[in-house]
Design a protein around this motif. Structure first.
Motif, PDB file in Angstrom:
ATOM      1  N   TYR A  42       1.078  -1.381  -0.111  1.00  0.00           N
ATOM      2  CA  TYR A  42      -0.013   0.138   0.040  1.00  0.00           C
ATOM      3  C   TYR A  42       0.909   1.312  -0.076  1.00  0.00           C
ATOM      4  O   TYR A  42       0.350   2.475  -0.081  1.00  0.00           O
ATOM      5  CB  TYR A  42      -0.944  -0.018   1.095  1.00  0.00           C
ATOM      6  N   LYS A  47      13.856   6.863   1.584  1.00  0.00           N
ATOM      7  CA  LYS A  47      14.420   7.637   2.713  1.00  0.00           C
ATOM      8  C   LYS A  47      16.061   7.983   2.262  1.00  0.00           C
ATOM      9  O   LYS A  47      16.683   7.140   2.393  1.00  0.00           O
ATOM     10  CB  LYS A  47      14.404   6.549   4.035  1.00  0.00           C
ATOM     11  N   ARG A  54      11.834   1.882   1.972  1.00  0.00           N
ATOM     12  CA  ARG A  54      10.960   0.942   2.647  1.00  0.00           C
ATOM     13  C   ARG A  54       9.359   0.437   1.975  1.00  0.00           C
ATOM     14  O   ARG A  54       8.775   1.378   1.545  1.00  0.00           O
ATOM     15  CB  ARG A  54      10.491   1.539   4.024  1.00  0.00           C
ATOM     16  N   GLN A 113       4.515  -5.687  12.488  1.00  0.00           N
ATOM     17  CA  GLN A 113       3.576  -5.566  13.769  1.00  0.00           C
ATOM     18  C   GLN A 113       2.208  -6.022  13.517  1.00  0.00           C
ATOM     19  O   GLN A 113       1.908  -6.326  12.378  1.00  0.00           O
ATOM     20  CB  GLN A 113       3.393  -4.036  14.169  1.00  0.00           C
ATOM     21  N   ALA A 135       7.995  -7.675  15.740  1.00  0.00           N
ATOM     22  CA  ALA A 135       9.191  -8.557  15.544  1.00  0.00           C
ATOM     23  C   ALA A 135      10.064  -8.085  14.454  1.00  0.00           C
ATOM     24  O   ALA A 135       9.340  -7.416  13.466  1.00  0.00           O
ATOM     25  CB  ALA A 135       8.272  -9.887  15.226  1.00  0.00           C
ATOM     26  N   GLY A 150      12.796  -0.164  21.600  1.00  0.00           N
ATOM     27  CA  GLY A 150      12.567   0.844  20.846  1.00  0.00           C
ATOM     28  C   GLY A 150      11.337   0.783  19.836  1.00  0.00           C
ATOM     29  O   GLY A 150      10.685   1.947  19.643  1.00  0.00           O
ATOM     30  N   CYS A 151      10.754  -0.059  19.477  1.00  0.00           N
ATOM     31  CA  CYS A 151       9.605  -0.475  18.390  1.00  0.00           C
ATOM     32  C   CYS A 151       8.623   0.027  19.262  1.00  0.00           C
ATOM     33  O   CYS A 151       7.691   0.849  19.137  1.00  0.00           O
ATOM     34  CB  CYS A 151       9.444  -1.675  17.973  1.00  0.00           C
ATOM     35  N   CYS A 154       8.636   4.101  20.556  1.00  0.00           N
ATOM     36  CA  CYS A 154       8.582   4.905  19.412  1.00  0.00           C
ATOM     37  C   CYS A 154       7.243   5.059  19.019  1.00  0.00           C
ATOM     38  O   CYS A 154       6.551   6.152  18.729  1.00  0.00           O
ATOM     39  CB  CYS A 154       9.654   4.750  18.171  1.00  0.00           C
ATOM     40  N   HIS A 155       6.815   3.856  18.486  1.00  0.00           N
ATOM     41  CA  HIS A 155       5.296   3.798  18.065  1.00  0.00           C
ATOM     42  C   HIS A 155       4.233   4.494  19.030  1.00  0.00           C
ATOM     43  O   HIS A 155       3.428   4.866  18.710  1.00  0.00           O
ATOM     44  CB  HIS A 155       5.080   2.407  17.623  1.00  0.00           C
ATOM     45  N   PHE A 166       1.502   3.878  11.107  1.00  0.00           N
ATOM     46  CA  PHE A 166       1.923   4.829  10.514  1.00  0.00           C
ATOM     47  C   PHE A 166       1.417   5.057   9.239  1.00  0.00           C
ATOM     48  O   PHE A 166       0.282   5.548   9.132  1.00  0.00           O
ATOM     49  CB  PHE A 166       3.616   4.905  10.409  1.00  0.00           C
ATOM     50  N   GLN A 167       2.132   4.364   8.087  1.00  0.00           N
ATOM     51  CA  GLN A 167       1.802   4.547   6.825  1.00  0.00           C
ATOM     52  C   GLN A 167       0.237   3.847   6.528  1.00  0.00           C
ATOM     53  O   GLN A 167      -0.515   4.471   5.937  1.00  0.00           O
ATOM     54  CB  GLN A 167       2.767   4.123   5.801  1.00  0.00           C
ATOM     55  N   PHE A 168       0.211   2.677   7.234  1.00  0.00           N
ATOM     56  CA  PHE A 168      -1.173   2.187   6.775  1.00  0.00           C
ATOM     57  C   PHE A 168      -2.452   2.972   7.620  1.00  0.00           C
ATOM     58  O   PHE A 168      -3.524   2.945   6.948  1.00  0.00           O
ATOM     59  CB  PHE A 168      -1.180   0.723   7.592  1.00  0.00           C
TER      60      PHE A 168
HETATM   61  C1  HEC Z   1      12.323   5.955  16.222  1.00  0.00           C
HETATM   62  C2  HEC Z   1      11.011   5.713  16.043  1.00  0.00           C
HETATM   63  C3  HEC Z   1      10.802   4.161  15.336  1.00  0.00           C
HETATM   64  C4  HEC Z   1      11.415   2.863  15.901  1.00  0.00           C
HETATM   65  C5  HEC Z   1      12.235   2.934  16.938  1.00  0.00           C
HETATM   66  C6  HEC Z   1      10.645   2.011  15.191  1.00  0.00           C
HETATM   67  N1  HEC Z   1       9.644   2.165  14.607  1.00  0.00           N
HETATM   68 FE1  HEC Z   1       8.550   1.403  13.208  1.00  0.00          FE
HETATM   69  N2  HEC Z   1       7.981   3.084  12.086  1.00  0.00           N
HETATM   70  C7  HEC Z   1       8.424   4.172  12.350  1.00  0.00           C
HETATM   71  C8  HEC Z   1       8.025   5.372  11.409  1.00  0.00           C
HETATM   72  C9  HEC Z   1       8.384   6.633  11.338  1.00  0.00           C
HETATM   73  C10 HEC Z   1       7.384   4.437  10.485  1.00  0.00           C
HETATM   74  C11 HEC Z   1       6.634   4.937   9.247  1.00  0.00           C
HETATM   75  C12 HEC Z   1       7.680   4.519   7.846  1.00  0.00           C
HETATM   76  C13 HEC Z   1       8.578   5.496   7.923  1.00  0.00           C
HETATM   77  O1  HEC Z   1       8.360   6.578   7.676  1.00  0.00           O
HETATM   78  O2  HEC Z   1       9.914   5.142   7.753  1.00  0.00           O
HETATM   79  C14 HEC Z   1       7.234   3.060  10.927  1.00  0.00           C
HETATM   80  C15 HEC Z   1       6.794   1.983  10.239  1.00  0.00           C
HETATM   81  C16 HEC Z   1       6.328   0.936  10.897  1.00  0.00           C
HETATM   82  C17 HEC Z   1       5.821  -0.267  10.346  1.00  0.00           C
HETATM   83  C18 HEC Z   1       4.676  -0.137   9.087  1.00  0.00           C
HETATM   84  C19 HEC Z   1       3.822   0.497   9.733  1.00  0.00           C
HETATM   85  C20 HEC Z   1       2.528   1.295   9.047  1.00  0.00           C
HETATM   86  O3  HEC Z   1       1.570   1.755   9.460  1.00  0.00           O
HETATM   87  O4  HEC Z   1       2.961   1.325   7.842  1.00  0.00           O
HETATM   88  C21 HEC Z   1       6.046  -1.336  10.974  1.00  0.00           C
HETATM   89  C22 HEC Z   1       5.582  -2.739  10.725  1.00  0.00           C
HETATM   90  C23 HEC Z   1       7.129  -1.127  11.859  1.00  0.00           C
HETATM   91  N3  HEC Z   1       7.494   0.444  11.779  1.00  0.00           N
HETATM   92  C24 HEC Z   1       7.683  -2.036  12.730  1.00  0.00           C
HETATM   93  C25 HEC Z   1       8.584  -1.552  13.789  1.00  0.00           C
HETATM   94  C26 HEC Z   1       9.237  -2.607  14.493  1.00  0.00           C
HETATM   95  C27 HEC Z   1       9.098  -4.062  14.336  1.00  0.00           C
HETATM   96  C28 HEC Z   1      10.328  -2.037  15.127  1.00  0.00           C
HETATM   97  C29 HEC Z   1      11.443  -2.403  16.093  1.00  0.00           C
HETATM   98  C30 HEC Z   1      12.314  -3.458  15.638  1.00  0.00           C
HETATM   99  C31 HEC Z   1      10.099  -0.369  14.761  1.00  0.00           C
HETATM  100  N4  HEC Z   1       9.117  -0.423  14.007  1.00  0.00           N
HETATM  101  C32 HEC Z   1      10.839   0.562  15.498  1.00  0.00           C
HETATM  102  C33 HEC Z   1       9.323   4.625  13.477  1.00  0.00           C
HETATM  103  C34 HEC Z   1       9.913   3.826  14.281  1.00  0.00           C
END
Ligand code: HEC
Length: 177
Positions: A42, A47, A54, A113, A135, A150-151, A154-155, A166-168
Motif C-alpha cells: 500500500y 528515505k 521501505r 507489527q 518482531a 524501541g519499536c 517510538c510507536h 504509521f503509513q497504513f
Molecule cells: C524511532 C522511531 C521508530 C522505531 C524505534 C521503530 N519504528 Fe516502526 N515506524 C516508524 C516510522 C516513522 C514508520 C513509518 C515509515 C517511515 O516513515 O519510515 C514506521 C513504520 C513501521 C511499520 C509499518 C507501519 C505502517 O503503518 O505502515 C512497521 C511494521 C514497523 N514500523 C515496525 C517496527 C518494528 C518491528 C520496530 C522495532 C524493531 C520499529 N518499527 C521501530 C518509527 C519507528
C-alpha cells in the motif's frame, strides 16, 4: 469405548490451553512468508537520508476490513521490508525517471507489527501498544536478536492516537474506497 472419549476430551483441553497460551513477546508473530505475493503493498517510502527504501505491505483481510476513523482490525499484519539504495559514484542514491530511489535487489530487514485480540496483556503502561506485538526478521525469516523496546516506545510516543501504526493508518484515512 473409553479410548475415543478420552482422546476427544484431551484434544479439547489442549485446544483450550493453546487459546490461553498468550505470553507477551515477539514469538507470537510468525514470519509472514510469501508476503510479496499474498499481501497488498500500500506504500513505498524513499528515505534518501538513510539511503534506504521501505516497502510496506498489509495482509489482504486487514486491507479490506480497515475503516476510516476506527481502530485497525484484529488480525492486521503490517510488514515493513527495507532495501538499500543503489549508490552512484558520489555515494548518493541513484534515482529513476520518476525521481524515486533505485534499490539493491535484496531486503535487509523485515519488520512486522501484528494486532490480535488480547495481545499486549502483561506489558506495563510505559510499553504497551494496545494489542500490538512487534518482531524483526532477516529476509530469510530468521528472528533478529535485537531489542524490540524501541519499536514499542517510538510507536507509542508517535502514534498512540493512530492505533500505533504509521503509513497504513494514513493510507486508510486517505483512500477513497
Ligand atoms: C524511532 C522511531 C521508530 C522505531 C524505534 C521503530 N519504528 Fe516502526 N515506524 C516508524 C516510522 C516513522 C514508520 C513509518 C515509515 C517511515 O516513515 O519510515 C514506521 C513504520 C513501521 C511499520 C509499518 C507501519 C505502517 O503503518 O505502515 C512497521 C511494521 C514497523 N514500523 C515496525 C517496527 C518494528 C518491528 C520496530 C522495532 C524493531 C520499529 N518499527 C521501530 C518509527 C519507528
Amino acid at each position: 469405548m473409553q479410548g475415543p472419549f478420552v482422546i476427544a476430551a484431551a484434544s479439547i483441553l489442549a485446544g483450550a490451553a493453546l487459546a490461553q497460551a498468550y505470553r507477551p513477546g515477539p514469538e507470537n508473530i510468525a514470519f509472514p512468508a510469501g508476503f510479496e505475493r499474498e499481501f497488498i503493498r500500500y506504500a513505498t517510502v524513499d528515505k534518501p537520508d538513510r539511503k534506504i527504501v521501505r516497502f510496506l505491505y498489509v495482509n489482504r483481510e486487514a486491507f479490506e476490513a480497515a475503516r476510516q476513523g476506527e481502530p485497525l482490525p484484529y488480525g492486521t499484519v503490517i510488514v515493513m521490508a527495507d532495501k538499500r539504495a543503489r549508490l552512484g559514484a558520489d555515494g548518493t542514491p541513484l534515482l529513476d525517471l520518476d525521481g524515486r530511489i533505485i534499490t539493491e535487489p535484496d531486503y535487509t530487514v523485515v519488520a512486522v507489527q501484528q494486532k490480535e485480540r488480547g495481545w499486549g496483556e502483561g506489558y506495563g503502561p510505559e510499553k504497551r501498544n494496545g494489542e500490538w506485538e512487534y518482531a524483526s526478521f532477516t529476509p530469510e525469516g530468521q528472528r533478529r536478536s535485537v531489542s524490540l523496546d524501541g519499536c514499542f516506545s517510538c510507536h507509542l510516543q508517535a502514534r498512540k492516537a493512530e492505533d500505533y501504526a504509521f503509513q497504513f493508518w494514513d493510507y486508510v484515512q486517505a483512500r477513497r474506497r
